[in-house]
Design a protein around this motif. Structure first.
Motif, PDB file in Angstrom:
ATOM      1  N   THR A   1      42.834  33.517  41.429  1.00  0.00           N
ATOM      2  CA  THR A   1      42.123  34.741  41.956  1.00  0.00           C
ATOM      3  C   THR A   1      41.977  35.647  41.249  1.00  0.00           C
ATOM      4  N   ASP A   2      40.794  36.685  41.743  1.00  0.00           N
ATOM      5  CA  ASP A   2      40.575  37.770  41.113  1.00  0.00           C
ATOM      6  C   ASP A   2      41.662  38.824  41.762  1.00  0.00           C
ATOM      7  N   ASP A   3      41.286  40.143  41.361  1.00  0.00           N
ATOM      8  CA  ASP A   3      42.309  41.472  41.702  1.00  0.00           C
ATOM      9  C   ASP A   3      42.158  41.568  43.171  1.00  0.00           C
ATOM     10  N   ALA A   4      41.201  41.242  43.984  1.00  0.00           N
ATOM     11  CA  ALA A   4      41.198  41.351  45.387  1.00  0.00           C
ATOM     12  C   ALA A   4      41.577  40.125  46.123  1.00  0.00           C
ATOM     13  N   GLY A   5      42.194  39.082  45.308  1.00  0.00           N
ATOM     14  CA  GLY A   5      42.736  38.018  46.001  1.00  0.00           C
ATOM     15  C   GLY A   5      41.849  36.902  46.276  1.00  0.00           C
TER      16      GLY A   5
END
Ligand SMILES: *Cc1c(COP(=O)(O)O)cnc(C)c1O
Length: 709
Positions: free
Chosen positions: A183-187
């Motif tokens: 996932t990216d930083d935002a989930g």
């Protein structure tokens, strides 16, 4: 309970979660003991899956269980060992490379065989990739793997009452296995896409932590994709050549795109077999898009690519028709700025022959800096096979070398064996597995008495037999057969126990042992010198000849003359393999030379004190010394297949009858087979330091990964 104790248990719970998601536990028995202790039933039913165990236990239970002081201390000690491993700075890699430690290796493989709870592999190629990754982690090599997430995995095998193989594809739930969504930083899931035919196919990825290494698995099962494309990654080598091209497009092109999305810039792209060779075209596309000339772009790609070939037969190499590639890759090709013939030329031995198919091996060979076969003989065969491509008459000029395969010793070691070595070699040997000096000690009967070695062999054979009896109960009950009245007659803990397990590819000749059937019946039933043999293996779903081989052997196992002495275990996987390779006295391998590029299963037995009886093909041709096992046949290949089968079958019987069986049963007054154990010592001393993946990966690092230094 006070608050500091509470903190300690909470910390242990967090640690266990982290541990469950790192396959380091698969080669650490103390870590496995913890998950086993948490829920014995779940541990077994989930195929020894630490994540499934943890998810089946409530937070309240974990807290309570960790209130038991000894258990908490046991957990903390394993977690400490894990953290030490993860944080270790002085590794083999840092000590043996020139300090340019940023040479990240990205290893692309269509399959990774890491553990029985992750059925995303079909056989030896995958197991090799898994063992490569584990050793890369142990040695501290900066390493990531790339593969596909097969949510139906490779098939599970059951046998019908008639001995015919049946296949089923259980759905793997990513929430219950040791994989994490990337996932990216935002989930949100990180996604990337590739062009296939006229569609843009999007995929996300899962991450597997393997010690210090990471493997990314690409998955096209997403709502925005048409159903047809969602299925691309559903099965290991599933479907027809269309599926195959699509899988290889996701793996090669998609794999590079995912790494770019994650900001990962490997210095070396290692193609484990040709399946991932499209990655070179994606790298080429990137360079061209940045303004390189074609020649410069190609040079850059070659400088960054390494290729390992595994297939000694021409028919084993992926080849795709011009029409198929034109259909599936046209959009990608346009982005490359190539016309159809230009693209095709990269996969052709004769670039201008518009009839020639596109061969993934040709692409990989053309676009890599270095290529290798997986044993000395396989290197020779490969050089011969690809002479035409390199326009040379003398095959010695073909730039294909060899690095012989190995196995990850700790991952294959039974716990009983590990304790044995701890007792006799101390605590440190596990860090020096490829050092000859460690294994030279085995020749010292003061350090390792025959009696103790023989006790180990008996213990391991007993473990296997009890495992086989448990498994046979399931197998009998599933087809409605009565087990209770026969169970006592299944395998004899005193008998010479032979193992044969591998994929049932026909060149491996599984039924060769039975060619002279009457002699086999005689040999197995000798009351003074009984012999028994355990078989396992899956045939490819479309390989009816392989399935007939299975049926034949299952038939023998039911023949009253052989019942209980010939057994066939269903559903060969890493777990079945682990039991077999530790328990057997003798490992049999009789492929049709020179088709076994390396073979690795015979290497897994060494550490447990088993001996090899094998054709002089692949690794055994290099390993066999005359006194560390037995060889079937000569270091040469007979002219015809018929001649070869005839000769090898006869030799196999002869060697068993004249050499192997007498030596096993030649006991002194204490019941110890001294000569046999002498051979076991020789086998350990000469073979273990060579045929392991620590040696193999260090060879790759020094000879191939650093090739442009
Ligand atoms: C080791 C292993 C193989 C490879 O065996 P070979 O005899 O080298 O072909 C295949 N499948 C499993 C499950 C293994 O553990």
């Amino acid at each position: 309970m006070n608050s500091t104790f509470m903190e300690r248990t909470e910390q242990a719970i967090r640690g266990l979660r982290r541990l469950a998601y790192n396959l380091w536990w698969t080669w650490n028995p103390k870590a496995q003991d913890i998950f086993h202790a948490l829920s014995e039933r779940k541990w077994r039913s989930s195929n020894h899956n630490a994540v499934a165990v943890l998810k089946s236990i409530s937070h309240a239970e974990l807290q309570a269980r960790l209130c038991e002081k000894e258990f908490l201390e046991q957990v903390e000690s394993v977690l400490q060992e894990f953290e030490n491993y993860m944080g270790k700075k002085d590794t083999w890699y840092t000590a043996n490379t020139s300090g340019n430690g940023s040479r990240l290796v990205a290893y692309f493989s269509a399959e990774f065989g890491l553990h029985e709870c992750l059925p995303i592999y079909s056989g030896g190629l995958g197991v090799l990739a898994g063992d490569h990754t584990k050793s890369a982690s142990d040695l501290g090599v900066p390493f990531i793997g790339v593969s596909l997430f097969y949510r139906n995995g490779y098939f599970q095998q059951t046998l019908g009452p008639d001995g015919w193989q049946h296949e089923s594809y259980p759905l793997i739930d990513p929430d219950t296995i040791p994989v994490e969504l990337v996932t990216d930083d935002a989930g949100n899931p990180v996604t990337a896409s590739v062009q296939i035919a006229h569609a843009t196919v999007t995929f996300h990825a899962y991450r597997i932590n393997v010690g210090r290494a990471t493997i990314y698995l690409l998955d096209t099962n997403r709502e925005e994709n048409d159903l047809h494309y969602r299925e691309i990654t559903s099965r290991v080598y599933g479907g027809d050549s269309t599926t195959r091209v699509m899988q290889e497009t996701i793996l090669g092109i998609g794999g590079v795109r995912l790494l770019r999305k994650l900001g990962i810039a490997p210095r070396v792209f290692h193609m484990n077999e040709g399946h991932s060779a499209f990655l070179t075209l994606e790298l080429l596309r990137e360079r061209l898009a940045q303004g390189d000339t074609r020649a410069d772009a190609e040079a850059w790609v070659r400088d960054h690519s390494v290729f390992t070939t595994h297939t000694p037969v021409p028919a084993g190499h992926d080849r795709f028709t011009p029409d198929l590639l034109d259909h599936l890759l046209s959009m990608f090709r346009e982005r490359l700025g190539f016309d159809h013939e230009t693209l095709m030329s990269y996969g052709r031995e004769r670039p201008d022959d518009s009839e020639e198919t596109f061969c993934m091996t040709v692409l990989a060979l053309k676009m890599s800096q270095a290529a290798n076969g997986v044993s000395e003989l396989h290197g020779q065969i490969s050089r011969d096979m690809w002479k035409g491509l390199f326009h040379v008459d003398n095959s010695e000029e073909v730039p294909i070398g060899h690095i012989t395969n190995g196995v990850h010793i700790l991952g294959w070691m039974a716990n009983r064996t590990r304790q044995f070595w701890h007792k006799h070699l101390g605590q440190k040997w596990i860090y020096y597995l490829k050092q000859e000096a460690i294994w030279a000690q085995v020749s010292d009967p003061e350090l390792i008495p025959d009696e103790e070695l023989w006790a180990l062999r008996y213990g391991l054979r007993r473990d296997l037999i009890e495992y086989v009896r448990r498994m046979m109960r399931h197998q009998f009950q599933r087809v409605g057969a009565d087990y209770d009245t026969v169970q006592g007659s299944i395998l004899n803990p005193d008998a010479l126990t032979i193992g044969f397990a591998r994929r049932f590819a026909t060149y491996k000749r599984a039924p060769l042992f039975f060619r002279d059937f009457n002699r086999v019946v005689e040999l197995i039933n000798n009351p003074e010198r009984p012999v028994q043999i355990v078989f396992a293996g899956k045939a490819h779903p479309r390989d009816d000849q392989g399935k007939r081989f299975i049926q034949e052997i299952v038939g023998h196992s039911k023949n009253p003359a052989l019942f209980g002495k010939v057994v066939f275990l269903e559903n060969y996987d890493i777990n079945v393999a682990r039991h077999m390779i530790s328990g057997v006295d003798l490992w049999l391998n009789n492929p049709r030379r020179p088709m076994e590029a390396s073979g690795t299963s015979g290497m897994k037995i060494l550490i447990h004190g088993g001996l090899n009886l094998s054709i002089l093909d692949g690794w055994w041709r290099e390993g066999y010394s005359g006194e560390n096992g037995w060889a079937i046949g000569e270091d040469s290949t007979p002219a015809s297949v018929e001649e070869q089968d005839e000769r090898d079958a006869a030799l196999l019987q002869e060697i068993l009858f004249n050499d192997v069986i007498p030596e096993f049963y030649d006991r002194d007054e204490y019941g110890i087979p001294r000569k046999w154990l002498q051979r076991v010592r020789k086998s350990m001393e000469t073979l273990i330091p060579q045929f392991n993946t620590d040696r193999m990966v260090s060879d790759y690092v020094t000879k191939y990964y650093h090739i442009t230094d």
